[in-house]
Motif scaffolding. Sequence first.
Motif, PDB file in Angstrom:
ATOM      1  N   MET A 128       0.677  -9.752  -2.563  1.00  0.00           N
ATOM      2  CA  MET A 128       0.707  -8.608  -3.488  1.00  0.00           C
ATOM      3  C   MET A 128       1.466  -9.000  -4.758  1.00  0.00           C
ATOM      4  SD  MET A 128      -0.723  -5.896  -1.938  1.00  0.00           S
ATOM      5  CE  MET A 128       0.049  -4.465  -2.657  1.00  0.00           C
TER       6      MET A 128
ATOM      7  N   SER B 214       2.776  -4.132 -12.192  1.00  0.00           N
ATOM      8  CA  SER B 214       2.513  -2.727 -11.937  1.00  0.00           C
ATOM      9  C   SER B 214       2.732  -1.941 -13.216  1.00  0.00           C
ATOM     10  CB  SER B 214       3.430  -2.221 -10.833  1.00  0.00           C
ATOM     11  OG  SER B 214       3.146  -0.888 -10.504  1.00  0.00           O
TER      12      SER B 214
ATOM     13  N   ARG C 154       0.660  -0.039   2.371  1.00  0.00           N
ATOM     14  CA  ARG C 154       0.949  -1.425   2.004  1.00  0.00           C
ATOM     15  C   ARG C 154       0.291  -2.397   2.978  1.00  0.00           C
ATOM     16  NH1 ARG C 154       4.092  -3.837  -1.601  1.00  0.00           N
ATOM     17  NH2 ARG C 154       4.839  -1.835  -2.358  1.00  0.00           N
TER      18      ARG C 154
ATOM     19  N   LEU D  22      -3.548  -2.533   2.292  1.00  0.00           N
ATOM     20  CA  LEU D  22      -3.910  -3.331   1.116  1.00  0.00           C
ATOM     21  C   LEU D  22      -3.743  -4.819   1.392  1.00  0.00           C
ATOM     22  CD1 LEU D  22      -2.595  -1.332  -1.981  1.00  0.00           C
ATOM     23  CD2 LEU D  22      -4.909  -1.461  -1.055  1.00  0.00           C
TER      24      LEU D  22
ATOM     25  N   GLN E 211      -5.108  -4.862  -4.410  1.00  0.00           N
ATOM     26  CA  GLN E 211      -3.860  -4.556  -5.098  1.00  0.00           C
ATOM     27  C   GLN E 211      -3.658  -3.068  -5.354  1.00  0.00           C
ATOM     28  OE1 GLN E 211      -6.206  -6.863  -6.379  1.00  0.00           O
ATOM     29  NE2 GLN E 211      -5.155  -8.469  -5.238  1.00  0.00           N
ATOM     30  N   ILE E 212      -4.738  -2.301  -5.285  1.00  0.00           N
ATOM     31  CA  ILE E 212      -4.707  -0.879  -5.638  1.00  0.00           C
ATOM     32  C   ILE E 212      -5.419  -0.105  -4.528  1.00  0.00           C
ATOM     33  CG2 ILE E 212      -5.248   0.818  -7.444  1.00  0.00           C
ATOM     34  CD1 ILE E 212      -5.826  -1.620  -9.319  1.00  0.00           C
ATOM     35  N   LEU E 213      -4.969   1.136  -4.296  1.00  0.00           N
ATOM     36  CA  LEU E 213      -5.621   2.014  -3.325  1.00  0.00           C
ATOM     37  C   LEU E 213      -6.225   3.195  -4.069  1.00  0.00           C
ATOM     38  CD1 LEU E 213      -5.962   2.364  -0.180  1.00  0.00           C
ATOM     39  CD2 LEU E 213      -4.022   3.938  -0.318  1.00  0.00           C
TER      40      LEU E 213
ATOM     41  N   SER F 185       5.396   4.400  -0.327  1.00  0.00           N
ATOM     42  CA  SER F 185       4.967   3.035   0.011  1.00  0.00           C
ATOM     43  C   SER F 185       5.136   2.077  -1.166  1.00  0.00           C
ATOM     44  CB  SER F 185       3.502   3.032   0.455  1.00  0.00           C
ATOM     45  OG  SER F 185       2.640   3.202  -0.671  1.00  0.00           O
TER      46      SER F 185
ATOM     47  N   VAL G 262       2.869   1.435  -3.389  1.00  0.00           N
ATOM     48  CA  VAL G 262       1.609   0.834  -3.843  1.00  0.00           C
ATOM     49  C   VAL G 262       1.078   1.594  -5.052  1.00  0.00           C
ATOM     50  CG1 VAL G 262       1.048   0.142  -1.469  1.00  0.00           C
ATOM     51  CG2 VAL G 262       0.031   2.223  -2.415  1.00  0.00           C
ATOM     52  N   GLU G 263       0.279   0.927  -5.855  1.00  0.00           N
ATOM     53  CA  GLU G 263      -0.418   1.600  -6.946  1.00  0.00           C
ATOM     54  C   GLU G 263      -1.605   2.340  -6.360  1.00  0.00           C
ATOM     55  OE1 GLU G 263      -2.762   0.642 -11.150  1.00  0.00           O
ATOM     56  OE2 GLU G 263      -1.335  -0.814 -10.341  1.00  0.00           O
ATOM     57  N   PHE G 264      -1.708   3.644  -6.669  1.00  0.00           N
ATOM     58  CA  PHE G 264      -2.841   4.397  -6.121  1.00  0.00           C
ATOM     59  C   PHE G 264      -3.388   5.383  -7.137  1.00  0.00           C
ATOM     60  CE2 PHE G 264       0.762   7.097  -5.068  1.00  0.00           C
ATOM     61  CZ  PHE G 264       0.288   8.401  -5.091  1.00  0.00           C
TER      62      PHE G 264
END
Length: 245
Positions: free
Chosen positions: A1, A5, A181, A184, A190-192, A210, A212-214
């Motif tokens: 990952m 960001s 996470r 992914l 890298q993105i959800l 989390s 993560v980028e979403f």
Amino acid sequence: MSCQSPYVADHLIAHRGASAYAPENTLAAMFEAKKRGARWVEIDVKLTRDGYPVIIHDHHVDRTTNGTGLVAGMTLQDIRALDAGSWFDPAFAGEKVPTFEELIETVLALDLGLQVELKPTPGDDTETAEIACATLLRYWPHGRGRMFMTSFSERSLSRAAQLMPDVPRAFAVVVPPKDPRALLAEVNCQILHCTSDMLDDDALARLNDSGVEFAVATINSLEDAKRLLAGGAQTILSDYADLAL
């Protein structure tokens, strides 16, 4: 990952172009998105029977053209003969289903960012990714950035990762995962991207926690959009390219 960001440095992506104002996934919808202030657009790529990538969402052409049948069962010539505008409004009569090449040229001319959704017909997941990537490698300027690929298909994304490893990938889901996470990492994305259907407050908090980028689709209410962005979403997809975020 990657620690980069966010990958998409904008809060709004125009869903299938400005699809509240123009027929979705047409060049007219891309021009309208630009006109209404969008900086990113999302489109769907599917393959014709003879292996050409075209911009259409459904497996069948029935909803968004004057034709009937499976996209995967029609040739490019068949698809190009269809009217993809009149169903939306007579003012758009004569709009065509764009080729991926035409779409890319238009997006570049309008200086927009591009979300490419790989939308395979079940069975051509790998081929859809291969042909879409070949088109991007040919027409998307190297080093420009502002483009990522997404799909509900793990096979499509896996092949895209092999062919264009430097392009970010987003995995699309309906059910928000318990461990975003880990998911992914498992699918090498890298993105959800989540649909809004099952995204309650608990799921939103879990995604935010989390790290993560979403992004969330499809959000057409300003109130909902602001709630999701305040809750940690980096981006929302909307049919309203001018949603005043």
